[in-house]
Enzyme design. Structure first.
Site, PDB file in Angstrom:
ATOM      1  CE  LYS A  92      -4.030   2.102   0.775  1.00 61.74           C
ATOM      2  NZ  LYS A  92      -3.835   2.722  -0.550  1.00 61.74           N
ATOM      3  CD  GLN A 113       3.471   4.566   2.223  1.00 63.35           C
ATOM      4  OE1 GLN A 113       4.031   5.458   1.623  1.00 63.35           O
ATOM      5  NE2 GLN A 113       2.354   4.735   2.914  1.00 63.35           N
ATOM      6  CE  LYS A 116       4.585   7.346   5.513  1.00 63.71           C
ATOM      7  NZ  LYS A 116       4.451   8.585   4.785  1.00 63.71           N
ATOM      8  CE  LYS A 128       4.637   7.498  -2.385  1.00 63.07           C
ATOM      9  NZ  LYS A 128       3.895   8.058  -1.251  1.00 63.07           N
ATOM     10  N   GLY A 167      -3.041   8.370  -3.824  1.00 60.95           N
ATOM     11  CA  GLY A 167      -2.433   9.589  -4.367  1.00 60.95           C
ATOM     12  C   GLY A 167      -1.140   9.964  -3.666  1.00 60.95           C
ATOM     13  CG  ASP A 168       3.152  11.097  -2.907  1.00 62.14           C
ATOM     14  OD1 ASP A 168       3.121  10.965  -1.674  1.00 62.14           O
ATOM     15  OD2 ASP A 168       4.126  11.642  -3.481  1.00 62.14           O
ATOM     16  CB  THR A 212      -2.046  13.388   4.706  1.00 66.45           C
ATOM     17  OG1 THR A 212      -2.428  12.242   3.957  1.00 66.45           O
ATOM     18  CG2 THR A 212      -0.571  13.315   5.029  1.00 66.45           C
ATOM     19  CG  ASN A 243      -4.402  16.089  -0.049  1.00 69.68           C
ATOM     20  OD1 ASN A 243      -3.904  15.330   0.769  1.00 69.68           O
ATOM     21  ND2 ASN A 243      -5.709  16.220  -0.168  1.00 69.68           N
ATOM     22  CB  SER A 380      -5.548   4.706   2.233  1.00 69.72           C
ATOM     23  OG  SER A 380      -5.438   5.804   1.375  1.00 69.72           O
TER      24      SER A 380
END
Ligand code: NDP
Length: 448
Positions: A92, A113, A116, A128, A167-168, A212, A243, A380
């Protein structure tokens, strides 16, 4: 073998195997150097070669993305997906569209990630992806054609129980909508759980847009409360105006803070009366324009065409929410000189290793990105749960869960830091707590 010797020996291997991948090597060094005491306590982790395994992606996919612009010209971009570690759940992690994207950046983000996602307490592994595509100045149709071309290859490697992108930078609800639409067309099936950050009418979760930024502020408020402080009455600088930045500003204002400056890659704005978020949202979310537009509406504000200069302004709290490496030694020194009390990272690794050392030496409260910005991926995962149940929670329900997750993350990493004799070092707490969960899962699953 002592923990530190093991760590150094693996760092040597990683350096030789990944020449020139500066961002990836920095991220690996930052995590591994905190882990030495874990290996002193658990020598079986060394025998299981856990570090050699965790620093090597399970899979790295690299593909061509050809697409046609509005004038009929053909362009070719590079797409990536790194599936780094699936020990605790399906891969993810977000997708980034930005001209600077390369293998090193995708691997650095995928590696971060892993830890995290582990910290969120939810069952999600680390991944990612992205492309070196620049969305700036592209028409809506060009964005759609690029997203379709990207998904035309990526669809082979993702799925709701396998790998779930989100998204990123450069990828928001519009891009996720286009990618999901194309995925559904090629697969001839509706698999809502394959992407998160979707629109609310087709499986998206309330709060995902805000998650976030809100999560960053919830985490930071916990960090401040722990020292008898809070956002109330504080002057805050937030870098970026995308964002993460916008919703961090929104929540910080709600908690009584004043935002004095924010930025985009063209420069920063400073408004001593406090940034007017309504005006900023209109510029950034509706018009998709440059930040300089703000001074047209607010003539007393100033615009400076150097985004890194934002850190030279006085503030109590700094929330870097733009991109990696945006606070260097100079920026850190400026913040410290001006009396900053807390720095908390909304972007992924926005502070350089030298800047972090300066914050720690000067007893600045420091919220590391892998903990402080985990609210996005946590939400998410809540979107995935709602998709499996085919049921949607209310805004308040999701927001409450997000708040609880951020509070748990803070308490968990603080407790871990204390256990390892590093009371206020939340970086060490985050790295160790994030690692141990993944390490135990890898150990239990054998050599795979
Ligand atoms: P957006 O694309 O929405 O916004 C990015 C913002 O940062 C824009 O204001 C952009 O300015 C600025 N920016 C980007 N690159 C640079 C650069 N090289 N130099 C200066 N400014 C830059 O992205 P997000 O808000 O989603 O992401 C921001 C950060 O947060 C990233 O590090 C991302 O990895 C991280 N993050 C995002 C999550 C999410 O849920 N979206 C989750 C966890 C982390 P401009 O428009 O001029 O390019």
């Amino acid at each position: 073998m002592k923990g530190i010797e093991y760590v150094e020996s693996v760092l040597d291997i990683v350096k030789k195997r990944n020449p020139g991948e500066i961002e990836f090597l920095d991220a690996v060094r930052e995590v591994l150097t905190s882990l030495a005491p874990v290996f002193d306590k658990n020598p079986n982790f060394i025998e299981a070669a856990l570090l050699e395994r965790i620093t090597e992606p399970e899979r790295l996919i690299y593909f061509r993305v050809p697409w046609v612009d509005d004038a009929g010209k053909i362009h070719v971009n590079r797409g990536y997906r790194v599936q780094f570690n699936s020990a605790i759940g399906p891969y993810k992690g977000g997708i980034r569209f930005h001209p600077t994207v390369n293998q090193s950046i995708i691997k650095f983000l995928g590696f971060e990630q892993i830890f995290k996602n582990s910290l969120t307490g939810l069952a999600i592994g680390g991944g990612k992806g992205g492309a070196d595509f620049d969305p700036k100045g592209k028409s809506d149709n060009e964005i759609m054609r690029f997203c379709q071309a990207f998904m035309g290859e990526l669809y082979k490697y993702i799925g709701s129980d396998m790998d779930i992108p989100a998204g990123d930078i450069g990828v928001g609800a519009r891009e996720i909508g286009y990618m999901y639409g194309y995925y559904k067309k090629i697969k001839s099936m509706s698999d809502q759980g394959v992407l998160t950050g979707k629109g609310l009418t087709f499986g998206g979760s309330l709060v995902r847009t805000q998650a976030t930024g809100y999560g960053l502020v919830y985490f930071t408020e916990e960090m401040l409360n722990n020292k008898g402080l809070s956002f109330k009455g504080k002057k805050v600088i937030v870098s970026g105006s995308g964002n993460v930045a916008i919703y961090a500003m929104e929540k910080a204002i709600e908690l009584g803070a004043q935002i004095v400056a924010c930025s985009d890659s063209s420069g920063y704005i400073y408004d001593e009366n406090g940034i007017d978020l309504k005006v900023l949202k209109d510029i950034k979310e509706i018009k998709r324009a440059r930040i300089k537009e703000y001074i047209k509406d607010k003539p007393t504000a100033k615009f400076v065409d150097n985004y890194k200069g934002i850190w030279s302004n006085k503030c109590d709290i700094a929330l870097p929410c733009a991109t990696q490496g945006e606070i260097d030694e100079h920026g850190a020194n400026e913040l410290i000189k001006n009396g900053v009390i807390a720095v908390s990272e909304g972007a992924n690794m926005p502070s350089t290793l030298q800047a972090i050392d300066l914050f720690l030496e000067n007893n600045i409260l420091f919220g590391p990105s892998k903990a402080a910005n985990a609210g996005g991926v946590a939400c998410s995962a809540l979107e995935m749960s709602q998709n499996s149940m085919r049921y949607a929670w209310s805004f308040e329900e999701v927001d409450e869960r997000l708040k609880e997750i951020m509070s748990n993350i803070f308490n968990n990493i603080k407790k871990t830091a204390e256990e390892y004799g590093e009371e206020d070092n939340l970086i060490i707490g985050a790295n160790i707590a994030g690692f141990i969960k993944v390490a135990n899962a890898m150990l239990a699953q054998g050599v795979v």
